[in-house]
Design a protein around this motif. Structure first.
Motif, PDB file in Angstrom:
ATOM      1  N   SER A 353       0.818  -1.221   0.000  1.00 30.45           N
ATOM      2  CA  SER A 353       0.000   0.000   0.000  1.00 30.45           C
ATOM      3  C   SER A 353       0.846   1.263   0.000  1.00 30.45           C
ATOM      4  O   SER A 353       0.318   2.360  -0.230  1.00 30.45           O
ATOM      5  CB  SER A 353      -0.942   0.011   1.206  1.00 30.45           C
ATOM      6  OG  SER A 353      -0.218  -0.044   2.421  1.00 30.45           O
ATOM      7  N   ASN A 354       2.143   1.153   0.244  1.00 30.11           N
ATOM      8  CA  ASN A 354       3.034   2.320   0.216  1.00 30.11           C
ATOM      9  C   ASN A 354       4.009   2.307  -0.961  1.00 30.11           C
ATOM     10  O   ASN A 354       4.870   3.190  -1.044  1.00 30.11           O
ATOM     11  CB  ASN A 354       3.830   2.423   1.529  1.00 30.11           C
ATOM     12  CG  ASN A 354       3.090   3.218   2.589  1.00 30.11           C
ATOM     13  OD1 ASN A 354       2.276   4.073   2.283  1.00 30.11           O
ATOM     14  ND2 ASN A 354       3.377   2.932   3.847  1.00 30.11           N
ATOM     15  N   TYR A 355       3.874   1.342  -1.856  1.00 30.22           N
ATOM     16  CA  TYR A 355       4.774   1.303  -3.016  1.00 30.22           C
ATOM     17  C   TYR A 355       4.653   2.589  -3.836  1.00 30.22           C
ATOM     18  O   TYR A 355       5.645   3.089  -4.368  1.00 30.22           O
ATOM     19  CB  TYR A 355       4.454   0.106  -3.911  1.00 30.22           C
ATOM     20  CG  TYR A 355       4.866  -1.249  -3.357  1.00 30.22           C
ATOM     21  CD1 TYR A 355       5.532  -1.385  -2.136  1.00 30.22           C
ATOM     22  CD2 TYR A 355       4.588  -2.411  -4.071  1.00 30.22           C
ATOM     23  CE1 TYR A 355       5.887  -2.614  -1.639  1.00 30.22           C
ATOM     24  CE2 TYR A 355       4.953  -3.663  -3.585  1.00 30.22           C
ATOM     25  CZ  TYR A 355       5.598  -3.758  -2.367  1.00 30.22           C
ATOM     26  OH  TYR A 355       5.958  -5.000  -1.882  1.00 30.22           O
ATOM     27  N   ARG A 381      11.704  -2.399  -9.197  1.00 36.66           N
ATOM     28  CA  ARG A 381      11.182  -3.532  -9.980  1.00 36.66           C
ATOM     29  C   ARG A 381      11.276  -4.824  -9.189  1.00 36.66           C
ATOM     30  O   ARG A 381      10.360  -5.643  -9.195  1.00 36.66           O
ATOM     31  CB  ARG A 381      11.954  -3.663 -11.301  1.00 36.66           C
ATOM     32  CG  ARG A 381      11.451  -2.765 -12.421  1.00 36.66           C
ATOM     33  CD  ARG A 381      12.044  -3.170 -13.755  1.00 36.66           C
ATOM     34  NE  ARG A 381      13.483  -2.931 -13.804  1.00 36.66           N
ATOM     35  CZ  ARG A 381      14.024  -1.798 -14.227  1.00 36.66           C
ATOM     36  NH1 ARG A 381      13.247  -0.791 -14.617  1.00 36.66           N
ATOM     37  NH2 ARG A 381      15.326  -1.646 -14.261  1.00 36.66           N
ATOM     38  N   GLU A 382      12.383  -5.020  -8.499  1.00 37.27           N
ATOM     39  CA  GLU A 382      12.537  -6.229  -7.681  1.00 37.27           C
ATOM     40  C   GLU A 382      11.540  -6.244  -6.524  1.00 37.27           C
ATOM     41  O   GLU A 382      11.025  -7.304  -6.147  1.00 37.27           O
ATOM     42  CB  GLU A 382      13.962  -6.308  -7.133  1.00 37.27           C
ATOM     43  CG  GLU A 382      15.011  -6.588  -8.212  1.00 37.27           C
ATOM     44  CD  GLU A 382      16.416  -6.658  -7.633  1.00 37.27           C
ATOM     45  OE1 GLU A 382      16.540  -6.614  -6.389  1.00 37.27           O
ATOM     46  OE2 GLU A 382      17.369  -6.747  -8.426  1.00 37.27           O
ATOM     47  N   LEU A 383      11.259  -5.087  -5.968  1.00 38.47           N
ATOM     48  CA  LEU A 383      10.312  -4.987  -4.856  1.00 38.47           C
ATOM     49  C   LEU A 383       8.900  -5.344  -5.320  1.00 38.47           C
ATOM     50  O   LEU A 383       8.199  -6.128  -4.653  1.00 38.47           O
ATOM     51  CB  LEU A 383      10.319  -3.568  -4.292  1.00 38.47           C
ATOM     52  CG  LEU A 383       9.246  -3.239  -3.245  1.00 38.47           C
ATOM     53  CD1 LEU A 383       9.565  -3.942  -1.935  1.00 38.47           C
ATOM     54  CD2 LEU A 383       9.163  -1.729  -3.044  1.00 38.47           C
ATOM     55  N   CYS A 384       8.481  -4.784  -6.443  1.00 42.15           N
ATOM     56  CA  CYS A 384       7.089  -4.882  -6.851  1.00 42.15           C
ATOM     57  C   CYS A 384       6.748  -6.158  -7.611  1.00 42.15           C
ATOM     58  O   CYS A 384       5.627  -6.643  -7.510  1.00 42.15           O
ATOM     59  CB  CYS A 384       6.724  -3.697  -7.746  1.00 42.15           C
ATOM     60  SG  CYS A 384       6.817  -2.109  -6.917  1.00 42.15           S
ATOM     61  N   GLY A 385       7.697  -6.676  -8.364  1.00 41.92           N
ATOM     62  CA  GLY A 385       7.327  -7.769  -9.247  1.00 41.92           C
ATOM     63  C   GLY A 385       6.465  -7.240 -10.379  1.00 41.92           C
ATOM     64  O   GLY A 385       6.403  -6.038 -10.646  1.00 41.92           O
ATOM     65  N   ARG A 390       4.637   0.800 -12.249  1.00 44.30           N
ATOM     66  CA  ARG A 390       5.982   1.352 -12.228  1.00 44.30           C
ATOM     67  C   ARG A 390       5.914   2.863 -12.033  1.00 44.30           C
ATOM     68  O   ARG A 390       4.906   3.499 -12.362  1.00 44.30           O
ATOM     69  CB  ARG A 390       6.704   1.064 -13.566  1.00 44.30           C
ATOM     70  CG  ARG A 390       6.812  -0.438 -13.858  1.00 44.30           C
ATOM     71  CD  ARG A 390       7.836  -1.090 -12.937  1.00 44.30           C
ATOM     72  NE  ARG A 390       8.010  -2.488 -13.228  1.00 44.30           N
ATOM     73  CZ  ARG A 390       7.466  -3.467 -12.538  1.00 44.30           C
ATOM     74  NH1 ARG A 390       6.683  -3.189 -11.520  1.00 44.30           N
ATOM     75  NH2 ARG A 390       7.679  -4.721 -12.856  1.00 44.30           N
ATOM     76  N   PRO A 391       6.980   3.479 -11.538  1.00 44.78           N
ATOM     77  CA  PRO A 391       6.997   4.944 -11.418  1.00 44.78           C
ATOM     78  C   PRO A 391       6.915   5.565 -12.797  1.00 44.78           C
ATOM     79  O   PRO A 391       7.486   5.063 -13.757  1.00 44.78           O
ATOM     80  CB  PRO A 391       8.352   5.224 -10.749  1.00 44.78           C
ATOM     81  CG  PRO A 391       9.167   3.991 -10.928  1.00 44.78           C
ATOM     82  CD  PRO A 391       8.214   2.866 -11.013  1.00 44.78           C
TER      83      PRO A 391
END
Length: 392
Positions: A353-355, A381-385, A390-391
């Motif tokens: 929820s904070n990505y 990218r590694e965090l989100c999968g 993406r930003p």
């Protein structure tokens, strides 16, 4: 048992009701399900879901899932033993221990991964649902509804942290339903505030403002839900770019918080503490682009990493790093902002929820053409999968 059978019948449509067994047959099936002898079929899981307002997959999560988290079985076995030695079906001791369990779970929230905490909350909810069929006094019934409301609210918060919005919405509806029947406006207000937080993170800032103001109308004045909803209103105004309204709301929060003592357990998610006010001020001012955000954010981060106001709160500290990073960008200090953001992303403590907050800082860093942008994007990218945006 008889009550459960009646409620399942009421939840069925006319055609389905004709298919249900009558009398003792249905009660015998319910006893077998609640004893864990086997899982109800699809028809009955759907009826249970309608009765309790909880998705069937959540209500009937398998035993294999819950045994992986230490302590859960022991917690409920202790509660059941306390219940059985009482003179009544439920009894004061059981209710009090459930109320203490709610507090312990809310205290565990800031330092426990949401998926792990959700397992414990589900188990307590299933136990509460079982007790709703027991004989009890009116006072015991109301207190049990309140316990179920707090647990459903906390489960909803965990689901939202995990981006499980459908399940989170169902849990919030259950919490609001229980709060209404228990005549407990504090929980009802927290439900609205939690919805405000969810839609704020999704970018629907006007809806977040409306929900935060609605929560204040419902909440007991001066209570934790009222203060939290007021702070959430300030964050919504900041996202809308309304500087005057933002500062006026922050002033209201400051007046509400001024007389509050620091609670014994400031990490309790549903008890507002003065340190939380500073954290919200830092977030709000950083979103507004106010230079005053930097000293606020530095002070908040220092306190969260120390033991001045209770034990360290690492999850909150991660959010404080992102607030400070955004404030530093406004102060034209992009190098430190990039370093803080990378630390937050690689901490292992940032919840889904904070990505978006990390993505926002990365996008702002990118406009400065810093060499660290490539490393930040790769870490993100590694965090989100593949399942999170993406930003931009």
């Amino acid at each position: 048992m008889k009550d459960t059978a009646a409620r399942l019948r009421e939840a069925a449509d006319e055609r389905t009701r004709e298919r249900l067994p009558t009398g003792e047959s249905l009660r015998r099936m319910i006893r077998a399900w609640e004893a864990g002898e086997h899982r109800p079929g699809e028809l009955y899981t759907e009826l249970y879901s309608r009765v309790f307002g909880v998705p069937a997959e959540e209500l009937f999560a398998g035993a294999a899932e819950v045994t992986t988290v230490g302590g859960s079985d022991d917690e409920l076995e202790a509660l059941e033993l306390a219940r059985r030695i009482e003179a009544s079906d439920i009894g004061r001791e059981t209710i009090e221990r459930l109320e203490l369990a709610v507090d312990e779970l809310a205290i565990a929230y800031p330092g426990t991964p949401p998926g792990e905490l959700l397992v414990r909350v589900r188990r307590h909810l299933r136990y509460v649902f079982q007790l709703l069929d027991a004989r009890k006094t009116l006072d015991e019934h109301r207190r049990l509804l309140v316990v179920g409301g707090w647990l459903s609210l906390l489960a909803a918060t965990c689901h939202i942290d995990l981006h499980q919005f459908s399940a989170g919405g169902a849990r919030l509806r259950t919490a609001a339903h229980l709060a209404k029947h228990a005549d407990y406006p504090e929980i009802a207000a927290w439900c609205l505030e939690t919805q405000a937080w969810q839609v704020l993170t999704a970018g629907d800032h006007q809806h977040a403002l409306d929900l935060a103001q609605a929560a204040q109308r419902v909440a007991p004045k001066g209570g934790s839900a009222y203060i939290q909803a007021t702070a959430q209103e300030g964050r919504a105004w900041a996202r809308l770019g309304a500087a005057r309204e933002t500062r006026e709301t922050l002033d209201r929060v400051a007046r509400l918080v001024a007389p509050l003592p620091t609670p014994d357990r400031p990490e309790h998610h549903y008890r507002y503490d003065p340190a939380k006010s500073d954290a919200y001020t830092a977030t709000t001012l950083s979103w507004l682009g106010d230079p005053a955000a930097e000293p606020y954010a530095r002070g908040v981060l220092a306190r969260l990493q120390s033991t001045t106001d209770g034990p360290p709160r690492p999850r909150r500290a991660v959010s404080a790093r992102l607030d400070l990073a955004l404030a530093l960008l406004a102060a034209d200090q992009p190098d430190e902002a990039g370093h803080l953001t990378l630390t937050a992303i690689t901490s292992g403590l940032l919840v889904p929820s904070n990505y978006w907050r990390a993505a926002e800082v990365i996008s702002a860093v990118e406009t400065r053409h810093l060499p660290e942008v490539a490393e930040l994007r790769e870490a993100y990218r590694e965090l989100c999968g593949p399942t999170h945006p993406r930003p931009r």
